[in-house]
Design an enzyme around this catalytic site. Structure first.
Site, short mmCIF file in Angstrom:
data_model
loop_
_atom_site.label_atom_id
_atom_site.label_comp_id
_atom_site.label_asym_id
_atom_site.label_seq_id
_atom_site.Cartn_x
_atom_site.Cartn_y
_atom_site.Cartn_z
N HIS A 1 7.05 4.78 -19.43
CA HIS A 1 7.73 3.49 -19.31
C HIS A 1 7.69 2.75 -20.62
CE1 HIS A 1 8.05 4.00 -15.00
NE2 HIS A 1 6.85 4.56 -15.08
N SER B 1 -4.49 -3.00 10.43
CA SER B 1 -3.17 -2.38 10.59
C SER B 1 -3.36 -0.88 10.76
CB SER B 1 -2.29 -2.68 9.38
OG SER B 1 -2.91 -2.25 8.18
#
Length: 1091
Positions: free
Chosen positions: A520, A775
């Site tokens: 990147h 979760s």
């Protein structure tokens, strides 16, 4: 200015002394003083030493009109970068530049161009330290409490007060007396002159006590010396501020003035006391006693706390002023100190060190962190030696590894770090994305080194490391690339991207392995996005501080106590488990890691555990787009696809909120942690898909498996399911629960700062779960996934207090996720995205961009809905017996001007509509139709009438926001869906949206805060990011810019701000799906940054 200062010393009583000075005398004196007093507006663009980044007000006054010198406090001039303006009483504003800040005492000088003041008649204020005396009536003239000009009266009560202690880890003055008066000064008055009736400054206002009206003033003897030396240098070398040198000597120790009673208790001999009293001035009350010694300083191992100072170079010294005068005149020389330790006379010879040599004048900025040599100030506070590598601001890279501010870095990547050059040398050897150990120590736990794992910024969101050095000639700090261009850090940052000629694919099963890793690219100076915390200045317009207070980390922790005692990692399929055997991988190393199946683990838990993943998500502070409310998230996901070249994990959007984030996955079935990337964010439903590279798993790739999805049949009330998830220790936890409501409509209000919220969703409720922080997934007894047990973010408001972030958990039926997965696997036509080095088409989502809510048919009948429609809708859905109503249209959507709030949607293409899924299916049919024009033939009920409408739909991708601009420290983007869901965009061409702002930036200084649109810059419209960039790239440094904004509440405003390209260059960050890279491009900068 002084903010409330906590003092342990009890309050003192000011002496009441009658004065013969008349009001007319004061009026004449103040008429001369007030024009020379200026309001200083300072901005610290970076944290440094004892100060943090921020904007503030203070006071200063002219002490040399011909040369243009303003006196104020050190904590106003600041030890680090500062940008300042002075505003005089007639509102003339001029830029001022730091000239000198004392390393120890709380005074400093700004310089300005005397010719810049065109209209004000003023004279410099003379300094007269000798005029200060107990009982003297004084006036403090300054910007008290931000009131521009305030005049506070008082009487000097003490001249020998000890220096006030402000903070244990911040700036404190020492080795000097202070004066005290009950003048009651408050914030903004730092640097105010303390004047007598003749208009002479007898002291400098510095601090105050919050529990009383006491104010503390700095004596001016050392100020006069410094000012005279500056004038001498000026006369000798001309107007060359870099030639100013003020000798300051130190032995790196702190003295306190103790009374003779105390010194006798410390062992001072009677004959010594008599000698001192004899040679000292009348009224001497005590002697100097060593309070602390900085480790490895000149006095270390020679002097100890409790030593009583008698002579320096044969001269009796009992006052701070005499001691400092001797030291300042002996820099680089040796001095003889005679002390008494417990009644034993001792003589030590010490070399006086240059105080400026242990005051840092440079810092390293890397991934938002500010790192520099430990200053004398902080070395004294922390009792570490000067010059160690000190973290003034943790930034992103270090805070991600939980390295706090005020840390001392001891080791990095296995190498000892003794100074800043050592750290820079190590960083230059590292590549982006490398994970290396770091050892640090904090002064609060000084005897234990802590070790963490640091990930070098791999995405190029921040620039390569920059080294800033103070330039006394300009008053600025100049930046240059800190590491060589050929270093791995820069080379990996500049590495070429994926070959554009890669073959694209359709079916996922035909994919080839990744050929090349993509690096990147980044450019430009990194910026710090930190909380303002001024100690001595008043904050700029506190009414705007609510949205950008410190972002508290939302760590969604799983309660460890609820973890089941017997959990297993299953490496086999369902048939193997039923037969009582596990199918082990061929690798002996992996098979050794398999745990014994516990008898109390459910079959569903055994089957699904190899597909469970724990997420740890970090969002860079400079990239907090789309209203994301935290920088750190935890949560559980489930693997829904796993092959040799691609792995996909489903997770809720309260764990993965935005695509611009660093994600680390930890697997329940194999002890490894690997990075992942967001590939799909559903614009409406509360789920995201995250991709990982299976080749990074090594031997664990054969252990990890995808879950089996069971979208049909849909869950019904009373069905039994297994709730399975992971604790923070990666232990699988499960329980059997019952569905109480399979189709509850989600109703989440907009947050104070608009962010993603689930709309148009029906979720599943259970009778029992593990609490709001747990979760996971819902499965049947065979371990097949029926729903994602997801976390939802919301805000709750209690009474008149501000809103607080909360979360709750509900089930998301798996069919929505399986539909997206099927499109990815089948290669449904769509925009290409590079994933693991392979170009893949990603699905688009067709939406009716309208927020809906259900209304019971019984209520709808009261609104006038006919019996025929009531019966038709009840027949279509006898369970829900509801109709959908319009809550609002998303601004800018195709339905915005067609549907109105309160409309009831009765049918699409003559088919009755009763739930959100009906509308989604209608939209999907448009995609399946070859000759579709993307519109829905709707029948609605509005104000007692049935109306047929043709309503357009919108197509959205799953990338989220992919572009942002950082201008003057503000994070600017196109309005995201949560903002558009408010139903309002400015009439002036919509505008670009200010999502966040950085502390210490121009927008902080001038009040261009978040939650508003910029619709014009210098009269030129800015309807979108492209037009905004075209306008701002033509703006010059230090140029005032006129900005027109519209707040979320619709209120327009025009403000001006001064652009600062030196510390805050303009840059943009863009995501390119074709190369899977975030690219940072400089739009406008004052100087090359090496990127």
């Amino acid at each position: 200015m002084e903010s409330p200062v906590k003092e342990e010393v009890g309050g003192e009583l000011a002496m009441e002394i009658e004065s013969s000075v008349t009001a007319e005398d004061w009026r004449r004196a103040l008429s001369r003083v007030v024009p020379a007093v200026a309001v200083l507006r300072t901005t610290a663009p970076r944290a440094f030493d004892t100060e943090v980044a921020g904007a503030s007000y203070a006071t200063g006054f002219v002490v040399d009109k011909a040369r243009g010198i303003i006196l104020t406090n050190r904590h106003v001039v600041k030890p680090g970068p500062v940008v300042s303006e002075a505003m005089f009483v007639n509102r003339e504003e001029i830029p001022v530049y730091p000239l000198y800040r004392d390393p120890v005492h709380d005074f400093g000088f700004f310089r300005y161009d005397p010719g810049a003041i065109k209209f004000l008649k003023y004279e410099e204020i003379p300094l007269d330290p000798e005029a200060a005396s107990v009982g003297l009536e004084i006036r403090v003239v300054g910007n008290d409490s931000g009131e521009k000009v305030s005049i506070l009266a008082g009487t000097l009560a003490r001249l020998d007060r000890e220096a006030p202690h402000y903070k244990k880890d911040g700036y404190n003055d020492f080795n000097t007396f202070y004066m005290q008066a009950a003048s009651g000064t408050k914030g903004g008055s730092s640097g105010s002159p303390v004047v007598d009736c003749q208009g002479r400054a007898v002291a400098l206002n510095a601090g105050s006590k919050s529990s009383s009206a006491s104010a503390f003033f700095l004596p001016l003897e050392r100020v006069v010396r410094a000012l005279n030396l500056i004038r001498d240098c000026w006369d000798a070398f001309g107007i060359k501020s870099e030639s100013v040198y003020i000798p300051r000597g130190t032995l790196q120790m702190t003295f306190q003035h103790k009374g003779f009673e105390e010194t006798r208790r410390l062992g001072l001999r009677n004959e010594t006391e008599q000698m001192v009293r004899l040679v000292s001035p009348a009224g001497e009350t005590g002697m100097l006693v060593v309070d602390s010694v900085v480790p490895e300083g000149p006095a270390h191992k020679h002097l100890e706390p409790g030593d009583v100072l008698v002579h320096i170079n044969g001269e009796v010294v009992t006052q701070f002023l005499a001691m400092e005068t001797l030291l300042d005149d002996s820099v680089g020389k040796e001095v003889n100190l005679q002390i008494e330790r417990g009644g034993v006379p001792l003589t030590v010879k010490l070399e006086v060190e240059d105080l400026h040599s242990i005051t840092p004048n440079h810092f390293l900025e890397v991934s938002g962190a500010v790192i520099h040599p430990l200053s004398y100030q902080q070395a004294r506070n922390f009792r570490f030696k000067c010059g160690l590598v000190y973290v003034a601001e943790a930034g992103y890279m270090l805070s991600r590894a939980s390295v706090p501010r005020h840390s001392i870095i001891k080791k990095f990547a296995g190498e000892d770090i003794e100074n800043l050059d050592d750290l820079i040398a190590v960083i230059s050897k590292l590549s982006r994305g490398a994970r290396v150990p770091l050892e640090y120590v904090k002064y609060t736990d000084r005897y234990r080194n802590k070790s963490v794992l640091v990930t070098i910024d791999q995405h190029g969101w921040y620039a390569p490391p920059q080294l800033y050095t103070r330039n006394d000639a300009t008053g600025l700090w100049n930046a240059k690339l800190a590491i060589p261009l050929e270093s791995p850090f820069v080379v990996s940052h500049r590495a070429g991207h994926m070959d554009a000629n890669l073959n694209s694919i359709s079916p996922l099963t035909e994919s080839s392995p990744m050929d090349l890793k993509c690096q990147h690219e980044s450019e430009n100076t990194a910026d710090g996005c930190v909380k303002m915390q001024t100690d001595e200045e008043i904050a700029v317009d506190g009414s705007h501080s609510g949205e950008d207070s410190i972002i508290e980390k939302k760590r969604r922790r799983v309660d460890e106590e609820i973890a089941a005692e017997g959990t297993i990692s299953s490496f086999g399929d369902l048939d193997d488990i039923k037969d009582g055997a596990l199918r082990h991988p061929s690798s002996v190393e992996v098979s050794d890691l398999a745990r014994t199946i516990s008898s109390n683990a459910s079959l569903a838990e055994q089957v699904i555990e190899p597909a469970l993943v724990m997420f740890e998500v970090h969002v860079p502070p400079i990239c907090m787009l789309d209203g994301v409310h935290s920088q750190h998230f935890f949560g559980t996901g489930v693997i829904i696809y796993h092959s040799d070249c691609l792995g996909l994990v489903a997770v809720d959007r309260n764990t993965v909120a935005v695509s611009i984030s660093d994600i680390m996955l930890s697997f329940a079935a194999y002890p490894i942690e690997i990075p992942a990337e967001v590939v799909f964010l559903h614009p409406v439903h509360n789920f995201a898909l995250v991709a990982y590279d299976p080749s990074a798993l090594g031997a664990g790739a054969s252990v990890i498996r995808a879950a089996k999805l069971l979208p049909e049949p849909a869950l019904r009330r009373g069905d039994s399911v297994y709730l399975v998830g992971l604790s923070r220790s990666l232990q699988a936890t499960s329980r059997k629960s019952t569905i109480t409501n399979p189709c509850t409509a989600v109703n989440i209000g907009s947050a104070d700062c608009p962010r993603y919220r689930a709309i148009n969703m029906e979720v599943i409720e259970l009778d029992t779960d593990f609490g709001s922080s747990f979760s996971g997934i819902l499965t049947d007894e065979q371990g097949r996934v029926q729903a994602l047990w997801a976390s939802f973010s919301t805000q709750l408001k209690y009474g008149c207090s501000s809103s607080e972030d909360h979360q709750f958990v509900r089930g998301i039926p798996i069919y929505a996720i399986s539909q997206v997965l099927e499109k990815i696997i089948s290669g449904t036509p769509g925009p290409f995205r590079l994933i693991n080095g392979i170009r893949r088409p990603m699905p688009l989502v067709r939406l009716l961009e309208v927020e809906l809510y259900p209304t019971l048919l019984s209520k709808a009948r009261s609104y006038g809905l006919s019996d025929n429609w009531v019966q038709a809708l009840a027949k279509k859905d006898p369970v829900r017996r509801q109709v959908l109503r319009v809550k609002g249209c998303l601004a800018g959507s195709k339905a915005e001007k067609l549907l109105e709030q309160g409309d009831m949607i009765l049918a699409i293409n003559k088919e009755p509509i009763t739930c959100f899924l009906d509308i989604e299916n209608a939209c999907q049919k448009l995609d399946q139709s070859i000759d579709s024009d993307g519109v829905l033939n709707m029948t609605i009920f509005r104000q007692g009438k049935e109306i047929d409408l043709i309503v357009g739909t919108d197509v959205r991708d799953g990338n989220g926001s992919t572009r942002m601009v950082n201008w003057c420290g503000s994070i600017i983007q196109d309005p995201h869906s949560a903002v558009r869901a408010l139903g309002f965009l400015p009439k002036e061409g919509h505008g670009v949206y200010v999502a966040r702002w950085c502390h210490g930036s121009p927008v902080h200084r001038y009040g261009l805060y978040a939650l508003q649109w910029i619709v014009e810059v210098n009269g030129q419209p800015t309807p979108d990011l492209e037009s905004f960039i075209e306008v701002v790239k033509g703006l010059e440094d230090r140029e005032f810019v006129r900005v027109k904004t519209v707040h979320l509440n619709g209120k327009p405003r025009v403000l001006t701000l001064k652009q600062d390209l030196h510390y805050w260059p303009t840059w943009e960050l863009t995501f390119e799906p074709e190369s899977d890279t975030w690219k940072r491009r400089t739009i406008k900068a004052l100087q090359p940054t090496g990127a």
